[in-house]
Design a protein around this motif. Structure first.
Motif, PDB file in Angstrom:
ATOM      1  N   PHE A 211       0.838  -1.210   0.000  1.00  0.00           N
ATOM      2  CA  PHE A 211       0.000   0.000   0.000  1.00  0.00           C
ATOM      3  C   PHE A 211       0.867   1.253   0.000  1.00  0.00           C
ATOM      4  CE2 PHE A 211      -2.468   3.327   2.155  1.00  0.00           C
ATOM      5  CZ  PHE A 211      -3.673   3.262   1.465  1.00  0.00           C
ATOM      6  N   ILE A 212       1.860   1.281   0.882  1.00  0.00           N
ATOM      7  CA  ILE A 212       2.649   2.495   1.099  1.00  0.00           C
ATOM      8  C   ILE A 212       3.617   2.770  -0.053  1.00  0.00           C
ATOM      9  CG2 ILE A 212       4.410   3.550   2.579  1.00  0.00           C
ATOM     10  CD1 ILE A 212       3.147   1.969   4.916  1.00  0.00           C
ATOM     11  N   LEU A 213       4.383   1.763  -0.474  1.00  0.00           N
ATOM     12  CA  LEU A 213       5.452   2.014  -1.446  1.00  0.00           C
ATOM     13  C   LEU A 213       4.927   2.467  -2.810  1.00  0.00           C
ATOM     14  CD1 LEU A 213       7.990  -0.829  -0.565  1.00  0.00           C
ATOM     15  CD2 LEU A 213       8.082   1.578   0.068  1.00  0.00           C
ATOM     16  N   PRO A 214       3.959   1.772  -3.426  1.00  0.00           N
ATOM     17  CA  PRO A 214       3.472   2.263  -4.724  1.00  0.00           C
ATOM     18  C   PRO A 214       2.713   3.578  -4.616  1.00  0.00           C
ATOM     19  CG  PRO A 214       2.892  -0.050  -4.387  1.00  0.00           C
ATOM     20  CD  PRO A 214       3.336   0.493  -3.060  1.00  0.00           C
ATOM     21  N   LYS A 215       1.925   3.737  -3.557  1.00  0.00           N
ATOM     22  CA  LYS A 215       1.040   4.890  -3.455  1.00  0.00           C
ATOM     23  C   LYS A 215       1.782   6.153  -3.045  1.00  0.00           C
ATOM     24  CE  LYS A 215      -3.305   6.287  -1.221  1.00  0.00           C
ATOM     25  NZ  LYS A 215      -3.891   6.767  -2.473  1.00  0.00           N
ATOM     26  N   GLN A 216       2.746   6.026  -2.139  1.00  0.00           N
ATOM     27  CA  GLN A 216       3.393   7.202  -1.566  1.00  0.00           C
ATOM     28  C   GLN A 216       4.826   7.420  -2.044  1.00  0.00           C
ATOM     29  OE1 GLN A 216       3.036   6.899   2.715  1.00  0.00           O
ATOM     30  NE2 GLN A 216       0.825   6.592   2.649  1.00  0.00           N
ATOM     31  N   GLN A 217       5.513   6.340  -2.494  1.00  0.00           N
ATOM     32  CA  GLN A 217       6.939   6.473  -2.790  1.00  0.00           C
ATOM     33  C   GLN A 217       7.334   6.013  -4.182  1.00  0.00           C
ATOM     34  OE1 GLN A 217       8.038   4.335   1.002  1.00  0.00           O
ATOM     35  NE2 GLN A 217       9.157   6.209   1.453  1.00  0.00           N
ATOM     36  N   ASN A 218       6.345   5.704  -5.027  1.00  0.00           N
ATOM     37  CA  ASN A 218       6.582   5.327  -6.421  1.00  0.00           C
ATOM     38  C   ASN A 218       7.544   4.148  -6.563  1.00  0.00           C
ATOM     39  OD1 ASN A 218       5.956   5.718  -9.159  1.00  0.00           O
ATOM     40  ND2 ASN A 218       7.893   6.795  -9.507  1.00  0.00           N
ATOM     41  N   VAL A 219       7.438   3.198  -5.646  1.00  0.00           N
ATOM     42  CA  VAL A 219       8.208   1.959  -5.708  1.00  0.00           C
ATOM     43  C   VAL A 219       7.246   0.824  -6.001  1.00  0.00           C
ATOM     44  CG1 VAL A 219       9.577   0.307  -4.370  1.00  0.00           C
ATOM     45  CG2 VAL A 219      10.004   2.752  -4.146  1.00  0.00           C
ATOM     46  N   LEU A 220       7.566   0.020  -7.001  1.00  0.00           N
ATOM     47  CA  LEU A 220       6.742  -1.145  -7.323  1.00  0.00           C
ATOM     48  C   LEU A 220       7.055  -2.261  -6.332  1.00  0.00           C
ATOM     49  CD1 LEU A 220       4.808  -2.827  -9.052  1.00  0.00           C
ATOM     50  CD2 LEU A 220       6.750  -3.338 -10.571  1.00  0.00           C
ATOM     51  N   SER A 221       6.072  -2.642  -5.543  1.00  0.00           N
ATOM     52  CA  SER A 221       6.243  -3.764  -4.623  1.00  0.00           C
ATOM     53  C   SER A 221       5.879  -5.050  -5.351  1.00  0.00           C
ATOM     54  CB  SER A 221       5.362  -3.567  -3.394  1.00  0.00           C
ATOM     55  OG  SER A 221       4.014  -3.332  -3.775  1.00  0.00           O
ATOM     56  N   MET A 222       6.659  -6.112  -5.105  1.00  0.00           N
ATOM     57  CA  MET A 222       6.513  -7.321  -5.920  1.00  0.00           C
ATOM     58  C   MET A 222       6.599  -8.580  -5.068  1.00  0.00           C
ATOM     59  SD  MET A 222       9.113  -6.198  -9.006  1.00  0.00           S
ATOM     60  CE  MET A 222      10.498  -6.108  -7.850  1.00  0.00           C
ATOM     61  N   ALA A 398      -3.972 -12.285  -8.883  1.00  0.00           N
ATOM     62  CA  ALA A 398      -3.499 -11.054  -9.513  1.00  0.00           C
ATOM     63  C   ALA A 398      -2.110 -10.665  -9.033  1.00  0.00           C
ATOM     64  CB  ALA A 398      -4.473  -9.917  -9.245  1.00  0.00           C
ATOM     65  N   CYS A 399      -1.244 -10.356  -9.989  1.00  0.00           N
ATOM     66  CA  CYS A 399       0.131  -9.925  -9.717  1.00  0.00           C
ATOM     67  C   CYS A 399       0.895 -10.975  -8.906  1.00  0.00           C
ATOM     68  CB  CYS A 399       0.163  -8.570  -9.011  1.00  0.00           C
ATOM     69  SG  CYS A 399      -0.828  -7.303  -9.830  1.00  0.00           S
ATOM     70  N   PHE A 400       0.460 -12.220  -9.002  1.00  0.00           N
ATOM     71  CA  PHE A 400       1.067 -13.346  -8.294  1.00  0.00           C
ATOM     72  C   PHE A 400       1.057 -13.147  -6.781  1.00  0.00           C
ATOM     73  CE2 PHE A 400       2.873 -13.223 -12.562  1.00  0.00           C
ATOM     74  CZ  PHE A 400       2.651 -14.519 -13.006  1.00  0.00           C
ATOM     75  N   ARG A 411      -2.965  -0.923 -10.911  1.00  0.00           N
ATOM     76  CA  ARG A 411      -1.956   0.053 -10.474  1.00  0.00           C
ATOM     77  C   ARG A 411      -0.569  -0.570 -10.500  1.00  0.00           C
ATOM     78  NH1 ARG A 411       1.064   4.133 -10.539  1.00  0.00           N
ATOM     79  NH2 ARG A 411       1.814   4.979  -8.562  1.00  0.00           N
ATOM     80  N   TYR A 412      -0.443  -1.797  -9.986  1.00  0.00           N
ATOM     81  CA  TYR A 412       0.853  -2.481  -9.988  1.00  0.00           C
ATOM     82  C   TYR A 412       1.279  -2.812 -11.421  1.00  0.00           C
ATOM     83  CZ  TYR A 412      -0.625  -3.083  -5.129  1.00  0.00           C
ATOM     84  OH  TYR A 412      -1.076  -2.879  -3.852  1.00  0.00           O
ATOM     85  N   SER A 521     -12.303  -3.022 -15.992  1.00  0.00           N
ATOM     86  CA  SER A 521     -12.630  -1.603 -15.841  1.00  0.00           C
ATOM     87  C   SER A 521     -11.462  -0.793 -15.295  1.00  0.00           C
ATOM     88  CB  SER A 521     -13.839  -1.441 -14.911  1.00  0.00           C
ATOM     89  OG  SER A 521     -13.535  -1.933 -13.615  1.00  0.00           O
ATOM     90  N   GLY A 522     -10.437  -1.446 -14.758  1.00  0.00           N
ATOM     91  CA  GLY A 522      -9.325  -0.725 -14.151  1.00  0.00           C
ATOM     92  C   GLY A 522      -8.036  -0.778 -14.943  1.00  0.00           C
ATOM     93  N   VAL A 523      -8.085  -1.260 -16.190  1.00  0.00           N
ATOM     94  CA  VAL A 523      -6.868  -1.341 -17.011  1.00  0.00           C
ATOM     95  C   VAL A 523      -7.139  -0.746 -18.381  1.00  0.00           C
ATOM     96  CG1 VAL A 523      -6.058  -3.398 -15.794  1.00  0.00           C
ATOM     97  CG2 VAL A 523      -7.385  -3.655 -17.890  1.00  0.00           C
ATOM     98  N   PRO A 524      -6.109  -0.213 -19.035  1.00  0.00           N
ATOM     99  CA  PRO A 524      -6.301   0.360 -20.369  1.00  0.00           C
ATOM    100  C   PRO A 524      -6.582  -0.704 -21.425  1.00  0.00           C
ATOM    101  CG  PRO A 524      -3.989   0.477 -19.709  1.00  0.00           C
ATOM    102  CD  PRO A 524      -4.748   0.007 -18.522  1.00  0.00           C
ATOM    103  N   ALA A 525      -7.127  -0.249 -22.555  1.00  0.00           N
ATOM    104  CA  ALA A 525      -7.585  -1.165 -23.605  1.00  0.00           C
ATOM    105  C   ALA A 525      -6.446  -1.997 -24.184  1.00  0.00           C
ATOM    106  CB  ALA A 525      -8.281  -0.372 -24.707  1.00  0.00           C
ATOM    107  N   TYR A 526      -5.238  -1.433 -24.248  1.00  0.00           N
ATOM    108  CA  TYR A 526      -4.158  -2.174 -24.902  1.00  0.00           C
ATOM    109  C   TYR A 526      -3.751  -3.406 -24.098  1.00  0.00           C
ATOM    110  CZ  TYR A 526      -0.613  -0.119 -21.741  1.00  0.00           C
ATOM    111  OH  TYR A 526       0.133   0.236 -20.663  1.00  0.00           O
ATOM    112  N   ILE A 527      -3.983  -3.392 -22.787  1.00  0.00           N
ATOM    113  CA  ILE A 527      -3.704  -4.589 -21.991  1.00  0.00           C
ATOM    114  C   ILE A 527      -4.770  -5.645 -22.260  1.00  0.00           C
ATOM    115  CG2 ILE A 527      -3.457  -5.530 -19.664  1.00  0.00           C
ATOM    116  CD1 ILE A 527      -2.370  -2.896 -18.748  1.00  0.00           C
ATOM    117  N   LEU A 528      -6.021  -5.226 -22.332  1.00  0.00           N
ATOM    118  CA  LEU A 528      -7.092  -6.169 -22.674  1.00  0.00           C
ATOM    119  C   LEU A 528      -6.838  -6.821 -24.023  1.00  0.00           C
ATOM    120  CD1 LEU A 528     -10.253  -4.118 -21.565  1.00  0.00           C
ATOM    121  CD2 LEU A 528      -9.390  -6.212 -20.518  1.00  0.00           C
ATOM    122  N   ALA A 529      -6.334  -6.033 -24.978  1.00  0.00           N
ATOM    123  CA  ALA A 529      -6.079  -6.549 -26.325  1.00  0.00           C
ATOM    124  C   ALA A 529      -4.930  -7.542 -26.361  1.00  0.00           C
ATOM    125  CB  ALA A 529      -5.790  -5.387 -27.280  1.00  0.00           C
TER     126      ALA A 529
END
Length: 534
Positions: A211-222, A398-400, A411-412, A521-529
């Motif tokens: 929650f904190i790293l992607p939202k507040q510090q622009n770090v992708l948590s994995m 989702a996102c493993f 978002r991730y 509904s939460g992802v852009p069309a190119y990912i769906l494609a």
């Protein structure tokens, strides 16, 4: 055995609500924690010196009993779903009061100061208060360990209160049943009651970092493993349980950065943890020597059986649970990277155990396909693993790591896509499951072949080979790979009945599409494609 002197200031405990005059054990060594566990009759040593315990009623996480306090911080930010369950703030106060009162009555408690995130820019200090000494040993193993100088002025960012012996009243506490793991971002507190499963401690911290790293510090948590070659080339391994994430990332030719949780910052990737929590069902020294040899004094082994009349662990015995586990500090691994920080990854591997036997053993993904597969997080259970399961059963997470993601998976995935394009990272989908047919007809891909494919990708030996496009899923299949029979690389070639392969691959593709609807509904069309075509 004499009781150690209190080292933590009493006023700090009082400020946490722990009005106790009982014996408080602060920052004990692993040896002392093992001795306390033995003294209390709650564990035994195996023949390699590791502490073996049983976690009681719960031998795994209880995702339906994990709650996030719904308040002004989380109300509009959290992706509320079957894993992110809301709890009213009033119940948080009730549960916290119950835990504090319970711990105050315990004859002894164990307190540890630690931290998460090897990259000091993102360090989060953690204070863990435990009813059980072996839970405190788990915290020692799994979190990063401050120096004595750092402890002198230690101030926790987060507090974990763990009381496995406290059974909650669900009506009074607003919970589903007598156990719960509750996270309050407002009060930076994690409450764990009614469960002795140690993994709840580790995964609660992972959840808050997601929650904190992607939202507040622009770090992708994995939720992934990571290792690094001799020249600093870094690789990430994503995969659900049973796909080979820990096994394949433990490469004696490469430094292990970590086996489970990492962050991807602007200039590096870094481990969140200071240890490993490895599944050890069917563990052998031959197949997984690093893990096997890490189980020694200071390690904590959960829910295993001994061979009768001995103190030798029978790793094949899943009588208590198939989810047998061993936790140990990273320094138990001979080739662990110190500090546990790596460069920007050059290769990423999405591992899946496809029990349908239709996905290729290795294939290359473009960024859009990688984002689609990342959000899907696919693997399959084999027949017989659950009552009534007579054919392969698809699992999508989702996102493993869906149970630990407070934000929308999109978002991730968006952050991952940005980093893939910026750094030109190669992404590979690796099927460690079946070939030549589904489970029961085909056979499992040999580990030696999977290792050869991953090695070829890491060493750039697939860069110059010809690729062909999969007609349904769209990924690119190499037509040759060093050390691997060519016919294995296209899964359709391995099936005796080609029509049966075509039917099964479309069946799996339809499951991907149906699963993805919840995220559309939460992802852009190119990912769906970038999804499969049926």
């Amino acid at each position: 055995m004499s009781i150690p002197t209190i080292l933590i200031p009493t006023d700090q405990l009082v400020s946490m609500g722990l009005k106790t005059s009982k014996n408080v054990h602060y920052q004990l060594s692993p040896e002392e924690l093992v001795q306390d566990t033995l003294r209390m009759g709650e564990g035994v040593l195996n023949d390699s010196g590791a502490l073996v315990i049983h976690t009681g009623e719960f031998t795994g996480r209880s995702p339906k009993d994990k709650f996030l306090v719904k308040d002004e911080i989380t109300r509009d930010a959290v992706h509320w779903n079957e894993f992110n369950l809301p709890l009213e703030e009033k119940y948080f106060f009730i549960i916290r009061k119950k835990i504090n009162e319970y711990l105050a009555k315990c004859p002894e408690i164990w307190v540890r100061d630690a931290y998460a995130c090897a990259n000091m820019r993102y360090r989060h200090n953690i204070r863990v208060v435990n009813e059980k000494p072996w839970h405190n040993l788990f915290a020692y193993n799994m979190f990063l360990r401050p120096t004595e100088d750092e402890l002198e002025n230690f101030h926790p960012d987060w507090t974990i209160l763990s009381a496995p012996g406290l059974l909650l009243d669900p009506v009074e506490s607003g919970t589903r049943q007598h156990n719960a793991a509750v996270i309050s971002f407002k009060y930076k507190t994690i409450l764990i009651a009614g469960t002795g499963y140690t993994g709840e401690i580790k995964k609660a911290i992972f959840t808050i970092l997601n929650f904190i790293l992607p939202k507040q510090q622009n770090v992708l948590s994995m939720h992934c493993a990571a290792n690094m070659g001799s020249e600093g080339e870094t690789a990430l391994f994503f995969g659900l349980s049973g796909t080979g994430k820990t096994t394949l990332s433990a490469d004696p030719k490469r430094k292990l950065i970590g086996d489970d949780e990492h962050g991807w910052a602007d200039d590096n990737i870094f481990n969140f943890e200071g240890g490993c929590y490895a599944k050890c069902i069917n563990l052998t020294e031959e197949k997984e020597p690093d893990i096997f040899r890490a189980i020694r004094p200071g390690s904590l082994v959960e829910n295993t059986h001994f061979y009768e009349g001995t103190n030798t662990i029978n790793f094949e015995n899943g009588g208590v649970t198939e989810n047998t586990r061993a936790s140990y500090p990273l320094y138990h691994i001979s080739n662990a990277q110190e500090p546990s920080i790596g460069h920007i990854p050059e290769n990423i591997f999405f591992l899946t155990c496809d029990a349908y036997g239709v996905l290729p053993p290795i294939s290359r993904l473009n960024p859009a396909q990688a984002m689609y597969q990342f959000i899907s997080g696919y693997t399959a259970k084999v027949a017989g693993t659950e009552a009534g399961v007579t054919e392969p059963k698809s699992t999508f997470s989702a996102c493993f790591g869906a149970p630990f993601l407070p934000l929308h998976p999109g978002r991730y995935a968006e952050m991952l896509g940005e980093k893939l394009r910026k750094h030109h990272v190669k992404v590979w989908l690796v099927n460690t499951g079946w070939t030549g047919g589904p489970y029961g007809i085909g056979h499992r891909m040999k580990l030696s072949f999977t290792r050869s494919m991953i090695t070829a990708a890491l060493e750039g030996k697939l860069d110059g080979v010809a690729f062909e496009k999969h007609p349904v899923f769209g990924m690119e299949l190499p037509q040759s790979c060093p050390g691997v029979p060519t016919y294995l690389l296209n899964p359709r070639n391995t099936w005796a009945e080609k029509t049966a392969y075509d039917l099964n691959v479309r069946k799996l593709a339809k499951q991907f599409i149906d699963n993805f609807e919840k995220y559309a509904s939460g992802v852009p069309a190119y990912i769906l494609a970038a999804g499969p075509l049926v």
